[in-house]
Design an enzyme around this catalytic site. Structure first.
Site, PDB file in Angstrom:
ATOM      1  N   HIS A   1       0.822  -1.215   0.000  1.00  0.00           N
ATOM      2  CA  HIS A   1       0.000   0.000   0.000  1.00  0.00           C
ATOM      3  C   HIS A   1       0.855   1.263   0.000  1.00  0.00           C
ATOM      4  O   HIS A   1       2.029   1.234   0.392  1.00  0.00           O
ATOM      5  CB  HIS A   1      -0.882   0.030   1.257  1.00  0.00           C
TER       6      HIS A   1
ATOM      7  N   GLU B   1      -6.265  -0.536  -6.073  1.00  0.00           N
ATOM      8  CA  GLU B   1      -7.240   0.388  -5.495  1.00  0.00           C
ATOM      9  C   GLU B   1      -6.788   1.827  -5.721  1.00  0.00           C
ATOM     10  O   GLU B   1      -5.590   2.123  -5.664  1.00  0.00           O
ATOM     11  CB  GLU B   1      -7.409   0.160  -3.978  1.00  0.00           C
TER      12      GLU B   1
END
Length: 320
Positions: free
Chosen positions: A38, A107
């Site tokens: 991330h 994402e």
């Protein structure tokens, strides 16, 4: 026997902590260490997000037995797919062949830092092109590629493990399950859904590994565990159609402001009861997954969890 993994949750711990957790988890007996990749945490309360590939390099050097995996890396915006192949092969070489490259379509939360987030159809097209680039480079081929989204005039990865790094692909429906079967060496899903495995098998993936992930929150006080889960993991139940498009932790906080503690606790086992955590894991086993990685929610509780897992949880999971 199902391979039992431990998640190095980069959103809830710093880089040195993650390496320490990896060493502890291997010593405790976990078979696999997976790391999230991330740029942002889901929520501000998680508080971390180091560069996963630096952590993987350190973990590869600090461990010797456990399998390693990115869970998962998006190769369509923040990273060019040719570079993903290079760093995956480097981790494969550092770990003496213990690394599996986990890939997914990503994402907005993590990918918008380099520009606009493509619409879903374009993302799927970009993802398939990325798989077409990464696979041959992992296999040691010299690649020239020209697509609608990526160009690779000339690429070759010089440092690779003896066997090519295997590639597992995240899937949530028939299209992605077909991509996983066509290009990958395994399927990734975070839901204990037998149907997705059946679609993967039908598309040609039968006999390949199936990687799942289950979140739990072990601790001596169930009420405190429920509070931790609500504070840090209340986004978990929104589904990937929502999670893929929200841009930042503030958006996730706004989207989950009406999620109650009891809502989250229904989906994540909390507290000291080992039976509850075993049953959460068993759902993936019953659905047909061959590898299941556990997320222990709460950064500060990892050493306590790993001690407990070695003594109580892992012996039970070995019986499934």
């Amino acid at each position: 026997m199902v391979s039992v993994g431990y998640t190095l949750m980069s959103e809830q711990a710093g880089p040195k902590q993650l390496v320490d957790h990896a060493v502890r988890a291997e010593a405790a007996g976990f078979d696999q260490l997976v790391v999230s990749d991330h740029y942002y945490p889901w929520l501000d309360s998680q508080g971390h997000s180091p560069y996963a590939w630096s952590v993987l390099g350190a973990v590869a050097h600090a461990t010797s037995r456990a399998q390693l995996m990115s869970f998962v890396t998006c190769p369509i915006r923040r990273y060019h797919p040719a570079v993903v192949a290079q760093k995956a092969s480097t981790i494969g070489a550092l770990s003496d062949g213990r690394f599996t490259l986990g890939l997914g379509a990503g994402e907005n939360l993590n990918e918008h830092v380099v520009g606009g987030w493509p619409h879903v159809q374009q993302r799927h097209e970009m993802f398939e092109e990325a798989l077409q680039i990464i696979r041959p480079l992992l296999n040691g081929e010299t690649l020239t590629f020209s697509g609608n989204h990526f160009d690779v005039p000339d690429a070759y990865v010089w440092d690779r493990p003896e066997r090519p790094v295997p590639m597992a692909v995240a899937a949530s429906g028939r299209q992605s399950a077909t991509l996983a079967a066509e290009y990958g060496n395994g399927l990734i899903s975070t839901e204990p859904d037998r149907h997705i495995i059946e679609m993967y098998d039908d598309a040609g993936g039968a006999g390949q590994p199936r990687y799942g992930q289950v979140a739990i929150c072990y601790g001596p006080d169930e009420a405190e565990c429920r509070k931790i889960v609500h504070d840090q993991f209340r986004w978990f139940g929104m589904g990937w159609k929502v999670n893929a498009d929200l841009p930042d932790p503030d958006s996730f906080a706004a989207a989950t402001q009406f999620v109650r503690e009891e809502d989250v606790a229904e989906g994540i086992s909390c507290g000291p009861n080992v039976d509850a955590h075993v049953e959460a894991f068993r759902k993936f086993v019953d659905a047909g997954f061959t590898h299941v990685a556990i997320i222990q929610v709460g950064g500060e509780s990892q050493p306590m969890f790993l001690d407990w897992a070695q003594e109580q949880l892992l012996p039970r999971l070995r019986q499934l």
